[in-house]
Motif scaffolding. Structure first.
Motif, PDB file in Angstrom:
ATOM      1  N   TRP A   1       0.522 -10.313  11.441  1.00  0.00           N
ATOM      2  CA  TRP A   1       0.888  -9.043  10.796  1.00  0.00           C
ATOM      3  C   TRP A   1      -0.173  -7.990  11.066  1.00  0.00           C
ATOM      4  O   TRP A   1       0.126  -6.810  11.180  1.00  0.00           O
ATOM      5  CB  TRP A   1       1.146  -9.232   9.297  1.00  0.00           C
TER       6      TRP A   1
ATOM      7  N   ALA B   1       8.207   1.326   3.426  1.00  0.00           N
ATOM      8  CA  ALA B   1       8.999   0.101   3.237  1.00  0.00           C
ATOM      9  C   ALA B   1       8.822  -0.846   4.419  1.00  0.00           C
ATOM     10  O   ALA B   1       8.720  -2.071   4.238  1.00  0.00           O
ATOM     11  CB  ALA B   1      10.469   0.453   3.041  1.00  0.00           C
TER      12      ALA B   1
ATOM     13  N   ARG C   1       5.411  -2.490   4.202  1.00  0.00           N
ATOM     14  CA  ARG C   1       5.462  -3.533   3.162  1.00  0.00           C
ATOM     15  C   ARG C   1       6.141  -4.783   3.682  1.00  0.00           C
ATOM     16  O   ARG C   1       5.704  -5.907   3.405  1.00  0.00           O
ATOM     17  CB  ARG C   1       6.195  -3.022   1.925  1.00  0.00           C
ATOM     18  N   GLU C   2       7.214  -4.597   4.451  1.00  0.00           N
ATOM     19  CA  GLU C   2       7.949  -5.751   4.971  1.00  0.00           C
ATOM     20  C   GLU C   2       7.105  -6.543   5.963  1.00  0.00           C
ATOM     21  O   GLU C   2       7.109  -7.774   5.942  1.00  0.00           O
ATOM     22  CB  GLU C   2       9.259  -5.283   5.617  1.00  0.00           C
TER      23      GLU C   2
ATOM     24  N   ARG D   1       4.691  -8.433   3.834  1.00  0.00           N
ATOM     25  CA  ARG D   1       5.379  -9.495   3.087  1.00  0.00           C
ATOM     26  C   ARG D   1       5.717 -10.675   3.999  1.00  0.00           C
ATOM     27  O   ARG D   1       5.483 -11.824   3.655  1.00  0.00           O
ATOM     28  CB  ARG D   1       6.640  -8.934   2.441  1.00  0.00           C
TER      29      ARG D   1
ATOM     30  N   ALA E   1       1.237 -10.989  -0.798  1.00  0.00           N
ATOM     31  CA  ALA E   1       1.987 -10.852  -2.052  1.00  0.00           C
ATOM     32  C   ALA E   1       2.560  -9.439  -2.179  1.00  0.00           C
ATOM     33  O   ALA E   1       1.954  -8.460  -1.726  1.00  0.00           O
ATOM     34  CB  ALA E   1       1.072 -11.153  -3.238  1.00  0.00           C
ATOM     35  N   GLU E   2       3.723  -9.329  -2.817  1.00  0.00           N
ATOM     36  CA  GLU E   2       4.446  -8.059  -2.915  1.00  0.00           C
ATOM     37  C   GLU E   2       3.603  -6.936  -3.507  1.00  0.00           C
ATOM     38  O   GLU E   2       3.587  -5.828  -2.968  1.00  0.00           O
ATOM     39  CB  GLU E   2       5.727  -8.245  -3.745  1.00  0.00           C
ATOM     40  N   ASP E   3       2.906  -7.182  -4.610  1.00  0.00           N
ATOM     41  CA  ASP E   3       2.091  -6.129  -5.225  1.00  0.00           C
ATOM     42  C   ASP E   3       0.975  -5.662  -4.288  1.00  0.00           C
ATOM     43  O   ASP E   3       0.713  -4.466  -4.159  1.00  0.00           O
ATOM     44  CB  ASP E   3       1.482  -6.602  -6.554  1.00  0.00           C
ATOM     45  N   THR E   4       0.339  -6.602  -3.631  1.00  0.00           N
ATOM     46  CA  THR E   4      -0.714  -6.265  -2.675  1.00  0.00           C
ATOM     47  C   THR E   4      -0.130  -5.529  -1.473  1.00  0.00           C
ATOM     48  O   THR E   4      -0.716  -4.555  -0.972  1.00  0.00           O
ATOM     49  CB  THR E   4      -1.451  -7.536  -2.215  1.00  0.00           C
ATOM     50  N   ALA E   5       1.036  -5.968  -1.014  1.00  0.00           N
ATOM     51  CA  ALA E   5       1.689  -5.321   0.126  1.00  0.00           C
ATOM     52  C   ALA E   5       2.017  -3.866  -0.182  1.00  0.00           C
ATOM     53  O   ALA E   5       1.845  -2.991   0.676  1.00  0.00           O
ATOM     54  CB  ALA E   5       2.954  -6.086   0.517  1.00  0.00           C
ATOM     55  N   ALA E   6       2.451  -3.588  -1.410  1.00  0.00           N
ATOM     56  CA  ALA E   6       2.791  -2.211  -1.794  1.00  0.00           C
ATOM     57  C   ALA E   6       1.554  -1.318  -1.747  1.00  0.00           C
ATOM     58  O   ALA E   6       1.591  -0.216  -1.193  1.00  0.00           O
ATOM     59  CB  ALA E   6       3.415  -2.189  -3.188  1.00  0.00           C
TER      60      ALA E   6
END
Length: 192
Positions: free
Chosen positions: A88, A127, A130-131, A134, A139-144
């Motif tokens: 990533w 978005a 973030r994807e 992810r 983790a979603e919160d960290t990705a945001a």
């Protein structure tokens, strides 16, 4: 004064939002944002300025939003990280370098990217970032948080570059490419 159709008018692509945005971008890139007027844009498109309003009913406001969307909407390729395993970072490095290049190429639009309230232009980009994160196992919160931080870093760095400071405060010439890469490494290293 009524504009006479040019000989090439029948060979020209029909007026469209895409064609209008491209012509506006050429004006901004070549002459600066301050020189973008509907009349100048009409001249560039070889149409009456009022014809542009058929495609952009909100006029210049819609045109400026279109410029931001054209330059600032650059989604990251989530499929580039389909394998996971830490790649990533490579996908985000590729996106960041390309996005920076796009902002520098269209530096006249950069002030609009920073100041206009056009969330749709950046929502898709965030978005997609973030994807990628992810899919890479973040983790979603960290990705945001990381997606917004990365976007802010690239836009901010491009803004500083465009400002054109030749020295870094220590009387050394700035190597913007090296500085960008080093800063990007710091941002990505902080994502866990």
């Amino acid at each position: 004064m009524v504009r006479q159709p040019s000989i090439n008018a029948q060979h020209r692509a029909p007026l469209s939002i895409e064609r209008i945005i491209e012509a506006a971008l050429q004006i901004v890139d070549g002459q600066g944002l301050g020189r973008l007027t509907m009349r100048r844009l009409g001249d560039a498109l070889e149409v009456e300025a009022m014809a542009i309003y058929h495609h952009l009913p909100r006029g210049k406001e819609q045109l400026l939003d279109g410029l931001v969307a054209h330059v600032a909407s650059a989604p990251a390729d989530a499929s580039a990280d389909a394998s996971g395993g830490g790649r990533w970072q490579d996908a985000l490095r590729a996106w960041a370098g390309g996005y920076r290049g796009r902002l520098l190429t269209h530096a006249g639009v950069l002030p609009l990217v920073v100041t206009r309230r056009n969330p749709a232009a950046l929502t898709t980009t965030v978005a997609s970032l973030r994807e990628v994160l992810r899919l890479g196992g973040v983790a979603e919160d960290t990705a945001a948080v990381a997606a917004h931080t990365l976007l802010g870093y690239v836009i901010g760095h491009a803004a500083l570059e465009v400002r054109g400071t030749a020295e870094d405060g220590a009387d050394r010439t700035v190597d913007w490419d090296a500085r960008f890469t080093a800063g990007l490494d710091v941002v990505l290293a902080g994502v866990r």
